[in-house]
Design an enzyme around this catalytic site. Structure first.
Site, PDB file in Angstrom:
ATOM      1  CD  GLU A 103      -3.006  -1.021   0.303  1.00  0.00           C
ATOM      2  OE1 GLU A 103      -3.177   0.201  -0.315  1.00  0.00           O
ATOM      3  OE2 GLU A 103      -3.893  -1.917   0.437  1.00  0.00           O
TER       4      GLU A 103
ATOM      5  CB  CYS B 280      -2.081   6.831   1.093  1.00  0.00           C
ATOM      6  SG  CYS B 280      -3.385   6.448   1.841  1.00  0.00           S
TER       7      CYS B 280
HETATM    8  P1  NAD Z   1       7.703   5.650   4.825  1.00  0.00           P
HETATM    9  O1  NAD Z   1       7.963   4.936   3.831  1.00  0.00           O
HETATM   10  O2  NAD Z   1       8.921   6.506   5.221  1.00  0.00           O
HETATM   11  O3  NAD Z   1       7.936   4.564   6.233  1.00  0.00           O
HETATM   12  C1  NAD Z   1       6.811   3.664   6.589  1.00  0.00           C
HETATM   13  C2  NAD Z   1       7.195   2.423   7.166  1.00  0.00           C
HETATM   14  O4  NAD Z   1       8.159   1.850   6.373  1.00  0.00           O
HETATM   15  C3  NAD Z   1       7.995   2.889   8.543  1.00  0.00           C
HETATM   16  O5  NAD Z   1       7.597   2.123   9.292  1.00  0.00           O
HETATM   17  C4  NAD Z   1       9.363   2.696   7.995  1.00  0.00           C
HETATM   18  O6  NAD Z   1      10.241   2.545   9.172  1.00  0.00           O
HETATM   19  C5  NAD Z   1       9.526   1.479   7.257  1.00  0.00           C
HETATM   20  N1  NAD Z   1      10.425   1.286   6.305  1.00  0.00           N
HETATM   21  C6  NAD Z   1      11.031   2.382   5.458  1.00  0.00           C
HETATM   22  N2  NAD Z   1      12.050   1.897   4.737  1.00  0.00           N
HETATM   23  C7  NAD Z   1      12.067   0.347   5.067  1.00  0.00           C
HETATM   24  C8  NAD Z   1      12.721  -0.721   4.456  1.00  0.00           C
HETATM   25  N3  NAD Z   1      13.929  -0.446   3.604  1.00  0.00           N
HETATM   26  N4  NAD Z   1      12.587  -2.055   4.972  1.00  0.00           N
HETATM   27  C9  NAD Z   1      11.554  -2.107   6.045  1.00  0.00           C
HETATM   28  N5  NAD Z   1      10.990  -0.931   6.402  1.00  0.00           N
HETATM   29  C10 NAD Z   1      11.040   0.173   6.061  1.00  0.00           C
HETATM   30  O7  NAD Z   1       6.432   6.283   4.630  1.00  0.00           O
HETATM   31  P2  NAD Z   1       5.765   7.256   5.751  1.00  0.00           P
HETATM   32  O8  NAD Z   1       6.540   8.713   5.617  1.00  0.00           O
HETATM   33  O9  NAD Z   1       5.818   6.763   7.227  1.00  0.00           O
HETATM   34  O10 NAD Z   1       4.375   7.713   5.127  1.00  0.00           O
HETATM   35  C11 NAD Z   1       3.925   8.340   4.248  1.00  0.00           C
HETATM   36  C12 NAD Z   1       3.957   7.499   2.841  1.00  0.00           C
HETATM   37  O11 NAD Z   1       3.198   6.163   3.289  1.00  0.00           O
HETATM   38  C13 NAD Z   1       3.259   8.210   1.917  1.00  0.00           C
HETATM   39  O12 NAD Z   1       3.900   7.896   0.564  1.00  0.00           O
HETATM   40  C14 NAD Z   1       1.625   7.624   1.549  1.00  0.00           C
HETATM   41  O13 NAD Z   1       1.166   7.962   0.467  1.00  0.00           O
HETATM   42  C15 NAD Z   1       1.951   6.257   1.921  1.00  0.00           C
HETATM   43  N6  NAD Z   1       0.873   5.687   2.692  1.00  0.00           N
HETATM   44  C16 NAD Z   1       0.094   4.749   1.710  1.00  0.00           C
HETATM   45  C17 NAD Z   1      -0.977   4.202   2.201  1.00  0.00           C
HETATM   46  C18 NAD Z   1      -1.788   3.334   1.329  1.00  0.00           C
HETATM   47  O14 NAD Z   1      -2.768   2.778   1.780  1.00  0.00           O
HETATM   48  N7  NAD Z   1      -1.621   3.356   0.007  1.00  0.00           N
HETATM   49  C19 NAD Z   1      -1.543   4.597   3.394  1.00  0.00           C
HETATM   50  C20 NAD Z   1      -0.916   5.267   4.301  1.00  0.00           C
HETATM   51  C21 NAD Z   1       0.303   5.951   3.829  1.00  0.00           C
END
Ligand code: NAD
Length: 508
Positions: free
Chosen positions: A261, A295
């Site tokens: 997602e 998102c």
């Molecule tokens: P992010 O990608 O910075 O972090 C999300 C999660 O991933 C965190 O828990 C982080 O620690 C983890 N993470 C990051 N890199 C990783 C890796 N290499 N391996 C394992 N885990 C890793 O996102 P954010 O800033 O917290 O949230 C915003 C983003 O999330 C936006 O792009 C938004 O569109 C997206 N989002 C999507 C949905 C959806 O349902 N499509 C819902 C909510 C947020």
């Protein structure tokens, strides 16, 4: 609008955590928990070590071996208890979401309501995990499909839906027979611990294995342990497309299942016939609500040239009067950005838009900086763009709305789909041909396509997710539960003969 003092906020957080049954703050913890409301530190938590992650997955796997044999309707009782506890603690968990993620009070409560809703859905589902019966080509044979529990589900979640996303996964996984191990965002660990306290209480009440739900805390490195563990049968990862690109090949390399997602870049087409009063309300909620940090946030308006001036005038007026301030105060509609990096993303994107010929109509402004120098409040920004340049095609996780124009409907659809992301979309029109075309196969290419409402604010009954760089996953309602189960196809011979399929002869 005044902000609360950091001491007041910390005291409220301590009270809420105590009522939720969380006792994890420690002065010497290596992970600081911040509130975007003041920018200050609320306390410290200890990061989960790599060995502890491995042990948590092992314990979850042991719990799986037990839980998968419990009848699904009985598994549903655990989720029913969780739903009851969430009702009881809605105010506290909602307040914690507001404190830690910066959502306004009603959105914090709304997020908890969404958790309650998915629990209700999952409890019903626990009696409806149905498979097919298929006509066999062979006499005296019957074919059927069954859905069985899959294994440990690893959940990685983003800061902006700090609790709902976990519950979408956990409620379905638990009724499907799967334990969950959750790595929340390092920006919203307290809300995760609040959920964990409630689900552990639900587990205790029904006498289920304790390791059915575990939280692990830390940064991407902690998440990677989950990503690479072969006992994690399904990894459900919510976050940026950048994160998805890092995680997906690693899970694929071990043939694990993935549910992604990722980012969105959601648009609204506003047609000549649109009810502009309704469109303006839908647009402002979707674009400026949650300070542009959903998102599904509306990031692009594609307006017909005949109505664009009227629309822009109305949007400008609405944007100029949006109440920005403490998300905990009555009347606020726009709370803070989550942190300084997010503010830099906002400023950089606006600078790029201007360099690409954009005109800022409202915004491009940091507010309340004197009162809270460590917090990042910004005015939602409206930018008129001549074309859909690269910055418009990029997801900037902040309240920036780009307005562009179109002449004919095919051009609008082309502009609409001309972005790498494919999460949510909407059209405002009273023309039935345009409305139907927008949701048809050659219309919007997104996972969600709405008519006369904005792209954000989904209900849990429908499958949620999107295409292209959004990752293709589906969570929540409809048949999203299938991702959490494995399918077996069974052929049962109740005759005395052994006919082979396709008429093959093999006489022995
Ligand atoms: P992010 O990608 O910075 O972090 C999300 C999660 O991933 C965190 O828990 C982080 O620690 C983890 N993470 C990051 N890199 C990783 C890796 N290499 N391996 C394992 N885990 C890793 O996102 P954010 O800033 O917290 O949230 C915003 C983003 O999330 C936006 O792009 C938004 O569109 C997206 N989002 C999507 C949905 C959806 O349902 N499509 C819902 C909510 C947020």
């Amino acid at each position: 609008m005044t902000l609360p003092s950091h001491d007041t906020l910390t005291a409220e957080t301590t009270d809420v955590l105590r009522r939720l049954g969380v006792d994890a703050l420690s002065a010497d913890g290596d992970l600081p928990a911040h509130s975007p409301v003041t920018g200050g530190e609320l306390g410290r938590l200890r990061a989960t070590t790599p060995d502890e992650v491995t042990a948590a997955v092992a314990a979850a796997h042991d719990a799986f071996l037990e839980w998968r044999t419990v009848p699904a309707p009985a598994r549903g009782q655990l989720v029913r208890e969780l739903g009851l506890l969430l009702r009881e603690h809605k105010e506290d968990l909602g307040a914690l979401v507001s404190i830690e993620a910066g959502k306004i009070r009603s959105e914090g409560l709304g997020e908890v309501q969404e958790m309650i809703d998915i629990c209700d859905l999952a409890v019903g589902l626990s009696r409806q995990l149905t498979g097919l019966t298929i006509a066999s080509e062979r006499p005296g044979h019957r074919m059927m499909e069954q859905w069985h529990p899959l294994g440990v589900v690893g959940i990685i979640s983003a800061f902006n839906f700090p609790v709902a996303v976990w519950s979408w996964n956990a409620a379905l996984a638990l009724v499907c027979g799967d334990p969950v191990v959750w790595k929340p965002s390092e920006k919203t660990m307290l809300t995760a611990l609040g959920c964990q306290a409630l689900v552990r209480e639900a587990i205790r009440r029904v006498g289920a294995p304790e390791a059915l739900s575990t939280v692990i805390l830390g940064d991407a490195a902690v998440g990677e342990r989950l990503v690479d563990d072969p006992r994690v049968a399904l990894l459900s990862a919510t976050g940026s497309t950048r994160m998805g690109k890092a995680v997906a090949p690693r899970v694929a390399a071990r043939f694990g299942k993935l549910l992604l997602e990722l980012g969105g870049n959601n648009a609204a087409v506003v047609a000549p016939s649109a009810d502009l009063d309704l469109a303006v309300r839908g647009i402002v909620f979707s674009a400026a609500g949650t300070a542009g940090q959903r998102c599904t946030t509306l990031r692009r308006v594609i307006a017909h040239e005949s109505i664009v001036e009227d629309l822009v005038t109305r949007l400008t007026a609405a944007y100029e009067t949006l109440p920005i301030g403490s998300p905990l105060a009555d009347g606020t509609l726009v709370g803070p950005l989550v942190d300084e990096a997010s503010y830099r993303g906002y400023s950089d994107a606006i600078a790029k838009a201007k360099a690409n010929g954009g005109t800022v109509l409202v915004g491009d402004e940091r507010v309340l900086a004197d009162e809270a120098p460590d917090a990042f409040y910004v005015r939602p920004t409206l930018v008129r763009m001549p074309t859909q340049s690269e910055i418009v095609q990029t997801e900037t996780f902040a309240p920036i709305l780009y307005v562009m124009t179109y002449r004919d409907f095919d051009e609008a659809l082309e502009m609409h789909n001309d972005v790498p992301q494919g999460l949510s979309s909407s059209i405002f029109t009273l023309n039935v041909r345009e409305a139907e075309r927008f949701v048809a196969a050659d219309g919007s290419d997104c996972g969600i396509a709405n008519v006369n409402i904005g792209p954000s604010g989904a209900e849990i009954g429908g499958a949620f997710g999107g295409e292209k760089e959004t990752g293709g996953g589906r969570e929540s309602g409809s048949d999203a539960w299938r991702a959490y189960m494995r399918r077996t196809t069974n052929t049962i011979n109740y005759s005395t003969e052994l006919p082979l399929a396709q008429g093959v002869e093999f006489g022995v």
